[in-house]
Every structure is written in structure tokens, then in C-alpha cells.
Write a protein that holds these residues in place. Structure first.
Motif, short mmCIF file in Angstrom:
data_model
loop_
_atom_site.label_atom_id
_atom_site.label_comp_id
_atom_site.label_asym_id
_atom_site.label_seq_id
_atom_site.Cartn_x
_atom_site.Cartn_y
_atom_site.Cartn_z
N ILE A 30 7.59 13.79 -23.01
CA ILE A 30 8.96 13.25 -21.38
C ILE A 30 9.72 14.51 -20.56
CG2 ILE A 30 11.30 12.97 -21.07
CD1 ILE A 30 11.39 11.40 -23.51
N GLU A 31 8.04 14.28 -19.42
CA GLU A 31 8.52 15.28 -18.46
C GLU A 31 9.68 15.83 -18.37
OE1 GLU A 31 5.64 16.12 -16.24
OE2 GLU A 31 4.92 15.97 -18.44
N GLY A 32 10.05 16.88 -17.61
CA GLY A 32 11.06 16.84 -17.04
C GLY A 32 11.83 17.50 -18.43
N ILE A 33 11.91 17.36 -19.15
CA ILE A 33 12.57 18.44 -20.82
C ILE A 33 12.50 19.58 -20.16
CG2 ILE A 33 13.30 18.29 -22.87
CD1 ILE A 33 13.18 14.89 -22.99
N LYS A 34 13.64 20.49 -20.24
CA LYS A 34 13.11 21.68 -20.29
C LYS A 34 13.52 22.41 -21.94
CE LYS A 34 16.25 21.74 -16.07
NZ LYS A 34 16.93 21.87 -15.99
N SER A 35 13.15 23.34 -22.02
CA SER A 35 13.51 24.17 -23.31
C SER A 35 14.65 24.10 -24.09
CB SER A 35 12.04 25.64 -23.89
OG SER A 35 12.72 26.31 -23.18
#
Length: 162
Positions: free
Chosen positions: A82-87
Motif C-alpha cells: 500500500i502506497e503512503g504507509i511509512k515504516s
């Protein structure tokens, strides 16, 4: 002689009263903390669903097998894709890591034979673990609630809720 201070009996009475209050309050405080963590877990799940839905609505993502896998039961995207999920978003409120390979959001379009306007079904399977304990949400987006967060244990490599 005018002595100022507390007697031993008064000090013991205060300690006993404070102990009783602590015994009564501790379970309520623990439950409030746990409910707050589960609320945050649900908030994270809703954020993941929102970002995955945004991607699903865009043909450039939905038609790209790097992101979505499609079969008879619908289109699915793994949490790690999923794009836009940071670590930092991948750590759950309990301090565990979300399993990016086994956690997913699944979309199923309504059948062509259904009448009227129907929304697509969106389900989420979200798992987080620390190799001995795990938490799981396995529900559709409309039923996300604190009760959806289940605690589990590993049996083999699978998180099994208790």
C-alpha cells in the motif's frame, strides 16, 4: 506538651485506605489502557483501508499485478504494497510490527446480477506479532470495532485467536 504529627494508627489507616482504592482502581485503569490501544488499532486499520481504497480506485494501481492480486474472490493488496504507509505506521499500539506479508485488504465488486446500487465489499485481515503473541483483525470494513481486535498465540506459523 503539644506534639504535632500523625500517630501510628492514623498512618496505618491512610495506608489501608490507599491500598483499597488502588485495588479497586487498577483493573479499571488497565481496561481503559487496553481499550485505548484497541481503538488505535482500529484507527490504523481504517487508515490502511482508506489508502488501499484510494489505490484500488485508480486503474494504474488496480491493473498492476505488482500491487493487487485478483482471483474469483476479488482483488487483494498486501499491507506492504500500500502506497503512503511509512515504516513508523507499521508498528501497532502494543509495540509489535504489523505483518506486511500476511496482512491484506480485499475488495470484491458486487455481482452483475444484484439489483440496485451496491457498494463493493471491503474486508481486512490485519495481523501483528512478536513471535510469541499476536493480534488479529479479520472483518469487513463496516464491522470494525474494538471487539474486532482479537488476541492470539502462534500455533506453528499461524496466529490463532484464543
Amino acid at each position: 506538651m503539644n506534639k504535632k504529627g500523625f500517630t501510628l494508627i492514623e498512618l496505618i489507616a491512610v495506608v489501608v485506605i490507599m491500598s483499597i482504592i488502588a485495588i479497586i482502581a487498577t483493573p479499571n485503569i488497565i481496561n481503559m489502557i487496553d481499550k485505548g490501544k484497541k481503538d488505535q488499532y482500529i484507527t490504523n486499520a481504517k487508515e490502511f483501508i482508506s489508502k488501499a481504497t484510494y489505490m484500488y480506485k485508480q486503474d494504474k494501481y488496480r491493473n498492476d499485478t505488482t500491487y493487487f492480486t485478483t482471483n474469483d474472490s476479488g482483488s487483494q493488496i498486501k499491507l506492504g504494497k500500500i502506497e503512503g504507509i511509512k515504516s513508523e505506521d507499521l508498528t501497532d499500539p502494543y509495540g509489535f510490527k504489523y505483518d506486511t506479508n500476511n496482512s491484506y485488504i480485499k475488495f470484491k465488486e458486487p455481482s452483475s446480477s444484484s439489483t440496485g446500487v451496491q457498494e463493493r465489499e471491503v474486508t481486512i485481515y490485519l495481523e501483528s506479532n512478536d513471535d510469541s503473541k499476536c493480534y488479529v483483525i479479520d472483518t469487513d470494513k463496516d464491522n470494525l470495532s474494538v471487539n474486532s481486535v482479537k488476541e492470539g498465540v502462534f500455533i506453528g506459523n499461524k496466529c490463532t485467536t484464543v
